[in-house]
Structure formats: C-alpha cells, structure tokens
Design a protein around this motif. Structure first.
Motif, PDB file in Angstrom:
ATOM      1  N   THR A  80      32.750  66.489  63.722  1.00 54.88           N
ATOM      2  CA  THR A  80      33.587  65.966  62.644  1.00 54.88           C
ATOM      3  C   THR A  80      32.993  64.682  62.106  1.00 54.88           C
ATOM      4  N   ALA A  81      33.152  64.508  60.791  1.00 57.09           N
ATOM      5  CA  ALA A  81      32.593  63.313  60.164  1.00 57.09           C
ATOM      6  C   ALA A  81      33.369  62.083  60.603  1.00 57.09           C
ATOM      7  N   LYS A  82      32.643  61.055  60.894  1.00 56.17           N
ATOM      8  CA  LYS A  82      33.266  59.804  61.301  1.00 56.17           C
ATOM      9  C   LYS A  82      33.775  59.060  60.076  1.00 56.17           C
ATOM     10  N   LYS A  83      34.980  58.558  60.195  1.00 54.54           N
ATOM     11  CA  LYS A  83      35.555  57.818  59.092  1.00 54.54           C
ATOM     12  C   LYS A  83      34.905  56.443  59.005  1.00 54.54           C
ATOM     13  N   ASN A  84      34.684  56.047  57.785  1.00 52.29           N
ATOM     14  CA  ASN A  84      34.096  54.738  57.567  1.00 52.29           C
ATOM     15  C   ASN A  84      35.185  53.682  57.664  1.00 52.29           C
ATOM     16  N   SER A  85      35.169  52.941  58.747  1.00 52.08           N
ATOM     17  CA  SER A  85      36.206  51.943  58.988  1.00 52.08           C
ATOM     18  C   SER A  85      35.856  50.586  58.404  1.00 52.08           C
ATOM     19  N   SER A  86      34.672  50.449  57.846  1.00 42.63           N
ATOM     20  CA  SER A  86      34.277  49.161  57.297  1.00 42.63           C
ATOM     21  C   SER A  86      35.003  48.896  55.984  1.00 42.63           C
ATOM     22  N   PHE A  87      35.345  47.650  55.747  1.00 46.79           N
ATOM     23  CA  PHE A  87      36.057  47.269  54.524  1.00 46.79           C
ATOM     24  C   PHE A  87      35.074  47.253  53.365  1.00 46.79           C
ATOM     25  N   PRO A  88      35.420  47.865  52.225  1.00 48.94           N
ATOM     26  CA  PRO A  88      34.486  47.904  51.093  1.00 48.94           C
ATOM     27  C   PRO A  88      34.223  46.509  50.545  1.00 48.94           C
ATOM     28  N   HIS A  89      33.028  46.336  50.017  1.00 51.32           N
ATOM     29  CA  HIS A  89      32.653  45.046  49.454  1.00 51.32           C
ATOM     30  C   HIS A  89      33.403  44.808  48.147  1.00 51.32           C
ATOM     31  N   LEU A  90      33.972  43.643  48.009  1.00 49.97           N
ATOM     32  CA  LEU A  90      34.723  43.286  46.812  1.00 49.97           C
ATOM     33  C   LEU A  90      34.224  41.936  46.299  1.00 49.97           C
ATOM     34  N   GLU A  91      34.144  41.853  44.986  1.00 48.34           N
ATOM     35  CA  GLU A  91      33.861  40.558  44.389  1.00 48.34           C
ATOM     36  C   GLU A  91      35.110  39.672  44.511  1.00 48.34           C
ATOM     37  N   ALA A  92      34.908  38.387  44.423  1.00 50.94           N
ATOM     38  CA  ALA A  92      36.020  37.456  44.573  1.00 50.94           C
ATOM     39  C   ALA A  92      37.072  37.678  43.491  1.00 50.94           C
ATOM     40  N   ALA A  93      36.627  37.932  42.262  1.00 52.00           N
ATOM     41  CA  ALA A  93      37.569  38.164  41.161  1.00 52.00           C
ATOM     42  C   ALA A  93      38.391  39.429  41.396  1.00 52.00           C
ATOM     43  N   SER A  94      37.741  40.478  41.909  1.00 53.47           N
ATOM     44  CA  SER A  94      38.453  41.728  42.187  1.00 53.47           C
ATOM     45  C   SER A  94      39.479  41.531  43.296  1.00 53.47           C
ATOM     46  N   TYR A  95      39.097  40.801  44.315  1.00 54.00           N
ATOM     47  CA  TYR A  95      40.027  40.555  45.411  1.00 54.00           C
ATOM     48  C   TYR A  95      41.233  39.753  44.916  1.00 54.00           C
ATOM     49  N   ALA A  96      40.981  38.760  44.071  1.00 53.02           N
ATOM     50  CA  ALA A  96      42.081  37.946  43.535  1.00 53.02           C
ATOM     51  C   ALA A  96      43.023  38.788  42.685  1.00 53.02           C
ATOM     52  N   LYS A  97      42.462  39.707  41.888  1.00 54.56           N
ATOM     53  CA  LYS A  97      43.278  40.580  41.049  1.00 54.56           C
ATOM     54  C   LYS A  97      44.139  41.506  41.902  1.00 54.56           C
ATOM     55  N   ILE A  98      43.560  42.054  42.945  1.00 56.94           N
ATOM     56  CA  ILE A  98      44.321  42.943  43.833  1.00 56.94           C
ATOM     57  C   ILE A  98      45.446  42.182  44.521  1.00 56.94           C
ATOM     58  N   LYS A  99      45.152  40.984  44.961  1.00 57.23           N
ATOM     59  CA  LYS A  99      46.179  40.168  45.617  1.00 57.23           C
ATOM     60  C   LYS A  99      47.329  39.865  44.653  1.00 57.23           C
ATOM     61  N   ASP A 100      46.994  39.521  43.417  1.00 55.48           N
ATOM     62  CA  ASP A 100      48.040  39.229  42.426  1.00 55.48           C
ATOM     63  C   ASP A 100      48.894  40.471  42.151  1.00 55.48           C
ATOM     64  N   MET A 101      48.243  41.632  42.054  1.00 54.96           N
ATOM     65  CA  MET A 101      48.984  42.855  41.791  1.00 54.96           C
ATOM     66  C   MET A 101      49.906  43.210  42.949  1.00 54.96           C
ATOM     67  N   LEU A 102      49.443  43.011  44.173  1.00 56.19           N
ATOM     68  CA  LEU A 102      50.283  43.299  45.337  1.00 56.19           C
ATOM     69  C   LEU A 102      51.471  42.350  45.380  1.00 56.19           C
ATOM     70  N   ASP A 103      51.248  41.105  44.990  1.00 65.02           N
ATOM     71  CA  ASP A 103      52.359  40.151  44.939  1.00 65.02           C
ATOM     72  C   ASP A 103      53.384  40.559  43.886  1.00 65.02           C
ATOM     73  N   VAL A 104      52.917  41.009  42.727  1.00 68.23           N
ATOM     74  CA  VAL A 104      53.829  41.441  41.666  1.00 68.23           C
ATOM     75  C   VAL A 104      54.628  42.665  42.110  1.00 68.23           C
ATOM     76  N   LEU A 105      53.955  43.606  42.740  1.00 65.18           N
ATOM     77  CA  LEU A 105      54.610  44.844  43.161  1.00 65.18           C
ATOM     78  C   LEU A 105      55.502  44.657  44.377  1.00 65.18           C
ATOM     79  N   SER A 106      55.418  43.536  45.012  1.00 63.02           N
ATOM     80  CA  SER A 106      56.305  43.283  46.150  1.00 63.02           C
ATOM     81  C   SER A 106      57.745  43.038  45.700  1.00 63.02           C
ATOM     82  N   ASP A 107      57.949  42.741  44.421  1.00 65.52           N
ATOM     83  CA  ASP A 107      59.286  42.567  43.866  1.00 65.52           C
ATOM     84  C   ASP A 107      59.900  43.950  43.591  1.00 65.52           C
TER      85      ASP A 107
END
Length: 222
Positions: A80-107
C-alpha cells in the motif's frame, strides 16, 4: 626322365568356375533375415512417441496461473502506498491568508453564509475553506459579492428595481439571497423565496429597513 606327378597339371586346363545364374532367386531365408533386421533397425530409429495426456496439462496450468494471480493480488494489497505526512510548503502570504479565512469561518454566522454559497451541509471551517478554493465556488462567491454591494445603501425604490432585474435574469438568485439574509439577520423574518420575482422583491424590501450588513460575503472571496 620320369614324369613327376605335378607335371601332369601343366597340360591339363583348369576347369572354369561355374557361371553364376542371376536369374536364380536370392535365398529366402536370408531375405527374411534381412527384412527382420531392417524392420528392427527401422523401429529402433523411430523416435519415441509419448501418448497424449488427456486433461493433465490443461488442468494443472490454470491452477498455476490462478495461484500466481492470487499471490500477485496479495502482494499488491501488502504494498500500500504510504501517505505523505509532511506538511506542504506554503509561502508566508498564503499561510496568512489561510489563517485569516479560518478565523472568519470560525464565526457561526459567517460559516452559515459560507455553507449556503458553497452549497454544502458542512460547517467545519477546514471543509468550507477547501470548497471555497474551488473554481466554481470562487466564481459564485465573486458574483454574489458584486450583487450585494449594489444593494448596500440603496433607497427603497432603487432597491426594488435592482432586485427585480436581478431576479428576472437569474431564477435561482432569489432563493440564495433569502437564505443568506436569514443567516445574516435571523430576527428580520425575511421568510423563503416564492419563485415569483415581484413577490420576492416586495418581501425583501419590506424587511430590508435601513439595510443589511453583508460585507462578510466579501471576506469569503479567495
């Protein structure tokens, strides 16, 4: 001089051997022996012919193939294929955008509006964020955000005209707008869309009041 005995042969001609008669048949016994020897030698020279086996090869060969296929299947299941458990590489701007979106959706209010625009029953922030990144959903959110911007600050007469044009152009827009208005302002009592453009226009205008804050829709654009 007396004659010696061997001298008597000098004058006597030696009898010629009897001529061989070619017409006489060859000895039958010798012919029989030769025939037997030839037959025996011919039989010895012929290759051994194995009797055909009925069904033995055909019955064993499929079993080998089946065994091989079963082994192959087991091997495939083991590898069976091993799942890739490593976290994908993200630029700082992309990470900040994802964090902001998760904060908005938490409401809860925003999550309910996002659920309507994403056309899903899920309210989990990561799931909603995944759907919001899809091309189809991004286009739908962008178009709806543009529409509600045109309604912001509109006077009652202007509001009805814009709603009427929009509802007649898109038959499904009234249903989406009523759902979003109820999620944003559940106490206003907008009700449900009827599918009749002018009836829905009057229902929205009746409960619109000083306007409804739908700026959260802009935050859902990706």
């Amino acid at each position: 001089m007396a004659d010696f005995p061997w001298n008597n042969n000098f004058g006597t001609p030696t009898p010629a051997p009897a001529p061989v008669d070619d017409s006489k048949p060859v000895n039958e016994a010798r012919q029989a022996d030769d025939s037997e020897n030839w037959s025996a030698s011919g039989e010895d020279s012929q290759p051994d012919v194995q009797p055909e086996e009925t069904g033995s090869v055909d019955e064993t060969t499929p079993d080998r193939e089946e065994e091989t296929s079963v082994k192959g299947a087991k091997t495939t299941r083991r590898k069976t294929a091993k799942k890739n458990s490593s976290f994908p590489h993200l630029e700082a701007a992309s990470y900040a955008k994802i964090k902001d979106m998760l904060d908005v959706l938490s409401d809860d209010r925003t999550a309910n509006i996002a659920k309507i625009l994403c056309e899903t029953s899920k309210t989990d922030a990561p799931v909603l964020l995944e759907v919001l990144t899809e091309t189809k959903t991004r286009k739908r959110v962008a178009e709806f955000s543009k529409f509600v911007k045109e309604l912001a600050g509109a006077q009652p007469s202007d509001l009805k005209m814009r709603l009427a044009f929009a509802f007649m152009e898109d038959k499904t827009l009234s249903k989406t707008l009523f759902a979003v208005l109820n999620a944003a302002e559940p106490d206003r009592g907008f009700g449900r869309a009827s599918g009749e453009p002018m009836k829905d226009v009057n229902a929205v205008a009746e409960h619109w009041g000083d306007g409804v804050d739908l700026s959260v829709v802009e935050k859902l654009k990706i």
